[in-house]
Write an enzyme that holds these catalytic residues in place. Structure first.
Site, PDB file in Angstrom:
ATOM      1  N   GLN A  46     -26.574   5.117  50.487  1.00  0.00           N
ATOM      2  CA  GLN A  46     -25.910   4.936  51.789  1.00  0.00           C
ATOM      3  C   GLN A  46     -24.507   4.458  52.125  1.00  0.00           C
ATOM      4  OE1 GLN A  46     -27.209   7.050  54.259  1.00  0.00           O
ATOM      5  NE2 GLN A  46     -25.608   6.838  55.382  1.00  0.00           N
ATOM      6  N   LYS A  67     -33.796  10.223  56.728  1.00  0.00           N
ATOM      7  CA  LYS A  67     -34.119  10.817  55.529  1.00  0.00           C
ATOM      8  C   LYS A  67     -35.397  10.725  54.727  1.00  0.00           C
ATOM      9  CE  LYS A  67     -28.871  10.700  54.992  1.00  0.00           C
ATOM     10  NZ  LYS A  67     -27.648   9.983  54.260  1.00  0.00           N
ATOM     11  N   ASP A 111     -25.976  13.624  46.633  1.00  0.00           N
ATOM     12  CA  ASP A 111     -25.042  13.523  47.376  1.00  0.00           C
ATOM     13  C   ASP A 111     -23.718  14.453  47.102  1.00  0.00           C
ATOM     14  OD1 ASP A 111     -25.412  12.501  50.128  1.00  0.00           O
ATOM     15  OD2 ASP A 111     -25.289  10.372  49.082  1.00  0.00           O
TER      16      ASP A 111
END
Ligand SMILES: NC(=O)c1ccc[n+]([C@@H]2O[C@H](COP(=O)([O-])OP(=O)(O)OC[C@H]3O[C@@H](n4cnc5c(N)ncnc54)[C@H](OP(=O)(O)O)[C@@H]3O)[C@@H](O)[C@H]2O)c1
Length: 304
Positions: free
Chosen positions: A96, A52, A119
């Site tokens: 994460q 990412k 997200d």
């Protein structure tokens, strides 16, 4: 022959578009920024986060990789998120998952400012998505919609059956399909007569987490099959169950000692009108949509 929906090519196209937007924002003195929070040393998470961060660099997005130690407490994580919420150089906050057991993931994800929730996990964004309002949608389901649209597969009026109801994939995928005027059925582990329902699907989305779960008998010939599942298989028996006779794949399996299979049995793909392969289907879209969401968040926060 079924059409293979090439997630790598679609993700590449999206990233190119994002890079163009980033350059346009740079001309206005704006550089979108993503904070990536990686707790501890989970090997798979490290790979995901590094890729990412690397994609940010490729597209001209600023990124800040923050790596708290494995034993961090929820309170310290909340302080970290609060600081990121107020930083002007940060437009998106990515935490994460999975987090270590002592960290309350729900409390933490709820603490992310909804306008920086790239997200799309915050209840405010889930609610906005459900209400059909502009929202930062979760990346993987948003990628599913991009695959369908960019491949010219009609969604409106189609019967979409989503197997899986997680907050991260199944539910938002169903909501996005509904917002695009599909008729949606959501299935889960308590669904009765699952095969009867999946056989009705014009678009079948599998987000279950069980290798090869959707068998050929569960698929309507000509359907579009979207396989979100990522399951690693390591035994030769399992390999034969899914890929017997696939010499190229077997050579790679023997070399690496493992391979990936989705939630749809590869034999079922042969019946499809179109399908996303595993790997190379839905997977590559997740990072592309994260980048798109970061730029979108940067623009939305500035009223652009
Ligand atoms: N980048 C990507 O491509 C990406 C991103 C995220 C996830 N994934 C993959 O997608 C898959 C799903 O992920 P997830 O996070 O949504 O998983 P999850 O949270 O474990 O949810 C799995 C869902 O499948 C349902 N399910 C389990 N067994 C079933 C059965 N026998 N019949 C019908 N439904 C069943 C569960 O039902 P209940 O709710 O009733 O338990 C649940 O809703 C995994 O393989 C994951 O690795 C890929």
């Amino acid at each position: 022959m079924p059409e293979i929906l090439d997630g790598v090519a679609i993700a590449t196209a999206i990233k190119l578009e994002v890079a163009v937007e980033v350059r346009a924002l740079a001309a206005q003195g704006i550089r979108p920024g993503l904070a990536a929070v990686l707790v501890g040393n989970v090997a798979a998470s490290e790979i995901y986060v590094r890729s990412k961060v690397q994609t940010c660099a490729e597209l001209g997005i600023y990124s800040d990789l923050i790596t708290p130690s494995e034993d961090i407490a929820t309170e310290a994580m909340l302080d970290l998120v609060a600081a990121l919420n107020t930083r002007d150089d940060i437009d998106g906050i990515l935490i994460q998952l999975p987090l270590p057991r002592q960290v309350d993931a729900k409390v933490l994800l709820d603490a992310v400012a909804p306008e920086k929730d790239v997200d799309g996990f915050h209840p405010v964004n889930a609610g906005r998505l459900q209400a059909g309002r502009p929202a930062l949608a979760p990346c993987t389901p948003a990628g599913v919609i991009e695959i369908l649209k960019r491949s010219g597969i009609p969604i409106a009026g189609q019967h979409a059956v989503v197997v899986g109801r997680s907050d991260i994939v199944g539910k938002p995928a169903a909501m996005l399909l509904l917002n695009n005027n599909a008729t949606v059925t959501i299935c889960h582990s308590k669904t009765r007569n699952l095969a009867e329902l999946t056989r009705q699907a014009d678009i079948l989305v599998a987000a279950i987490g069980r290798p090869g779960f959707i068998s050929p008998e569960m698929v309507k010939p000509g359907a579009t099959l979207i396989d979100v599942g990522i399951n690693r298989i390591i035994t030769h028996d399992d390999f034969d169950r899914y890929f017997a006779g696939n010499a190229k794949r077997e050579a790679a399996f023997l070399k690496r000692g493992s391979t990936i299979v989705g939630d749809i049995h590869p034999k079922a793909f042969e019946l499809a009108g179109a399908y996303t392969p595993v790997p190379g289907g839905v997977g590559p879209l997740t990072i592309a949509m994260l980048m798109a969401n970061t730029v979108r968040a940067a623009k939305m926060r500035r009223g652009l």
